[in-house]
Write an enzyme that holds these catalytic residues in place. Structure first.
Site, PDB file in Angstrom:
ATOM      1  N   TYR A  86      54.073  -7.483  10.550  1.00 20.77           N
ATOM      2  CA  TYR A  86      55.452  -6.983  10.567  1.00 20.77           C
ATOM      3  C   TYR A  86      56.337  -7.917  11.416  1.00 20.77           C
ATOM      4  CZ  TYR A  86      59.321  -3.840  11.671  1.00 20.77           C
ATOM      5  OH  TYR A  86      60.561  -3.305  11.847  1.00 20.77           O
TER       6      TYR A  86
ATOM      7  N   ARG B 187      58.557  12.105  31.743  1.00 16.04           N
ATOM      8  CA  ARG B 187      58.051  10.747  31.491  1.00 16.04           C
ATOM      9  C   ARG B 187      56.525  10.739  31.474  1.00 16.04           C
ATOM     10  NH1 ARG B 187      57.312   7.031  35.246  1.00 16.04           N
ATOM     11  NH2 ARG B 187      58.955   7.784  36.614  1.00 16.04           N
TER      12      ARG B 187
ATOM     13  N   LYS C 152      58.157   5.703   9.744  1.00 16.75           N
ATOM     14  CA  LYS C 152      57.911   5.588   8.312  1.00 16.75           C
ATOM     15  C   LYS C 152      57.342   6.904   7.762  1.00 16.75           C
ATOM     16  CE  LYS C 152      59.431   1.579   9.390  1.00 16.75           C
ATOM     17  NZ  LYS C 152      58.602   0.436   9.722  1.00 16.75           N
TER      18      LYS C 152
ATOM     19  N   ASP D 212      47.317  -1.829  12.555  1.00 19.81           N
ATOM     20  CA  ASP D 212      48.581  -1.196  12.172  1.00 19.81           C
ATOM     21  C   ASP D 212      48.360  -0.526  10.822  1.00 19.81           C
ATOM     22  OD1 ASP D 212      51.128  -0.595  11.173  1.00 19.81           O
ATOM     23  OD2 ASP D 212      52.065  -2.290  12.206  1.00 19.81           O
TER      24      ASP D 212
HETATM   25  C1  LIG Z   1      58.491  -0.496  10.811  1.00 18.04           C
HETATM   26  C2  LIG Z   1      57.186  -1.096  11.146  1.00 18.04           C
HETATM   27  C3  LIG Z   1      56.832  -1.397  12.466  1.00 18.04           C
HETATM   28  C4  LIG Z   1      57.797  -1.217  13.642  1.00 18.04           C
HETATM   29  O1  LIG Z   1      58.093   0.117  13.859  1.00 18.04           O
HETATM   30  P1  LIG Z   1      59.481   0.635  14.514  1.00 18.04           P
HETATM   31  O2  LIG Z   1      59.306   2.111  14.473  1.00 18.04           O
HETATM   32  O3  LIG Z   1      60.592   0.119  13.638  1.00 18.04           O
HETATM   33  O4  LIG Z   1      59.551   0.082  15.882  1.00 18.04           O
HETATM   34  C5  LIG Z   1      55.567  -1.900  12.712  1.00 18.04           C
HETATM   35  N1  LIG Z   1      54.689  -2.104  11.708  1.00 18.04           N
HETATM   36  C6  LIG Z   1      54.996  -1.851  10.413  1.00 18.04           C
HETATM   37  C7  LIG Z   1      53.986  -2.100   9.359  1.00 18.04           C
HETATM   38  C8  LIG Z   1      56.250  -1.331  10.092  1.00 18.04           C
HETATM   39  O5  LIG Z   1      56.537  -1.085   8.806  1.00 18.04           O
END
Ligand SMILES: *Cc1c(COP(=O)(O)O)cnc(C)c1O
Length: 417
Positions: free
Chosen positions: A122, A69, A230, A205
């Site tokens: 998001y 952890r 992604k 982000d």
């Molecule tokens: C998918 C996504 C998230 C969230 O990510 P997870 O891995 O699904 O928790 C946050 N920001 C953007 C732009 C995303 O496409």
């Protein structure tokens, strides 16, 4: 020998890993273990002192591992490699993008503080900001980020919460329309409204551009967020997230992660390591395919408008200027308005053969979806229309297939509309 520094893509196969510590294995094994044996009790004491921040590590010290952890080689090596693209000092990997986003916001915001954020963000982030943070006494101001600085400042003034803003959260390019937010402009705004000694931190982000095509830390941000599910993971076979920044800030994020317990497991870390090796070639191929797909869509009579960064022209003014300043590629995400509405969009989606009908993005296979009824169905309808998430909008995440096949697929699906 001449001084030579390797590019990140050349270091993704080896950086931070010592084969001699793992029987010479060329690939880092999975350290599928919860705990690590100390050689002697004094070592355990020393490792804990540093891990819990009771003292700094000394220069002579080689710190060992404690418990998965707190630290695990599959996470640490992946974190070190991920830093190379963004020029970050440290990174923290989480079991999801939402884990990274929620932990960063909770570490840097206290009850009574206000979060300033761009709209839209998001869906999961939007829910966290509007429905979870208020329970902890943290409120937010969502601003339309596509206006001039004066207009953003006016919105902030009118909110009556200007003096309480302690964090700025941005998402650019925005999902699904590729609209761009000027990170440098928000840096100026954050600095100009700050009344305390500690800066107002900015988190961006950067999921849409991956770590290859946009580097927010160099554009005025303090921290970068990825949904590593992604592009970074890139194979639709894992869920993960990351937060990158200076050593001081990521130390705080990692401290919070230790007690939330939302770090990624060793197997996720190992899969990400595998993925980082091909990140650049995958993304380059995806961008090249997207360019061909966009060119086809641009000239198709059943397509009204294509939302693709490569379509931006100097006449587009500020959006074009921001693009030139922030991004080094047109990216591989696009969206288009089909002639008609939901019925026509669904007809298209139900008829693609190679492209899969699914949410998520950035993976090797191409994916298509309908933002208004799927990823963005939670967004207020007025706002949806204002920012172009109409019933005729289809989003495509372009993969690494042969572009000819993708175009064939899109052409035959459009023909059935
Ligand atoms: C998918 C996504 C998230 C969230 O990510 P997870 O891995 O699904 O928790 C946050 N920001 C953007 C732009 C995303 O496409």
């Amino acid at each position: 020998m001449n001084e030579h520094s390797f590019s990140p893509e050349s270091q993704m196969m080896s950086f931070g890993y010592k084969p001699e510590l793992s029987e010479g294995a060329i690939k880092c094994p999975i350290f599928q273990t919860s705990t690590f044996a100390f050689k002697k009790a004094e070592d355990g004491k020393a490792f804990f002192e540093v891990a819990y921040g009771k003292r700094e590590k000394t220069d002579e010290e080689e710190l060992g591992l404690i418990y998965s952890r707190l630290n695990n080689p599959n996470l640490q090596i992946t974190e070190d490699r991920l830093c190379l693209w963004d020029g970050a000092e440290d990174a923290a990997i989480f079991e999801s993008g939402m884990g990274a986003i929620s932990s960063m916001l909770m570490e840097f915001l206290n009850p009574g503080d206000v979060l300033l954020h761009s709209v839209p963000v998001y869906g999961g982030t939007d829910h966290f900001i509007n429905h979870v943070l208020p329970k902890w006494g943290i409120h937010s101001i969502g601003v339309n980020p596509y206006q001039d600085k004066e207009d953003v400042m006016k919105e902030i003034e009118e909110s009556g919460m200007k003096d309480k803003i302690r964090f700025v959260y941005l998402e650019t390019p925005a999902n699904p329309t590729n609209a761009l937010v000027d990170i440098g402009m928000f840096r100026e705004i954050a600095d100009s409204i700050n009344t305390q000694e500690e800066p107002i931190y900015i988190g961006v982000d950067n999921t849409y551009m991956g770590p290859i095509w946009q580097h927010p830390l160099k554009l005025g941000a303090d921290m970068v967020i990825y949904s590593a599910t992604k592009y970074i993971g890139g194979h639709s076979d894992l869920v993960a997230g990351a937060c990158l920044g200076s050593a001081d800030l990521i130390k705080r994020v990692k401290g919070f992660r230790t007690f939330m317990g939302n770090m990624a497991g060793p197997h996720t870390g190992w899969l990400l390591m595998r993925s980082l090796e091909t990140l650049k070639v995958r993304m380059e191929k995806q961008a090249q395919n997207a360019q061909e797909v966009a060119a086809f869509l641009n000239s198709h009579p059943k397509v009204e408008k294509v939302h693709y960064l490569g379509n931006l022209k100097p006449e587009d003014g500020r959006q074009y200027d921001i693009f030139k300043k922030q991004c080094t590629s047109n990216g591989a995400m696009l969206a288009f308005d089909i002639q008609g509405g939901e019925k026509e969009a669904f007809k298209f989606l139900n008829n693609v053969k190679l492209i899969k009908l699914a949410v998520s993005l950035g993976s090797t296979e191409s994916l298509a979806e309908h933002p208004a009824t799927m990823t963005h169905s939670d967004v207020d309808e007025d706002l949806r229309n204002k920012i172009g998430i109409t019933s005729s909008l289809v989003r495509i995440s372009v993969g690494v297939e042969d572009a000819k096949d993708l175009i064939w697929d899109i052409e035959q699906a459009l023909a059935q509309v």
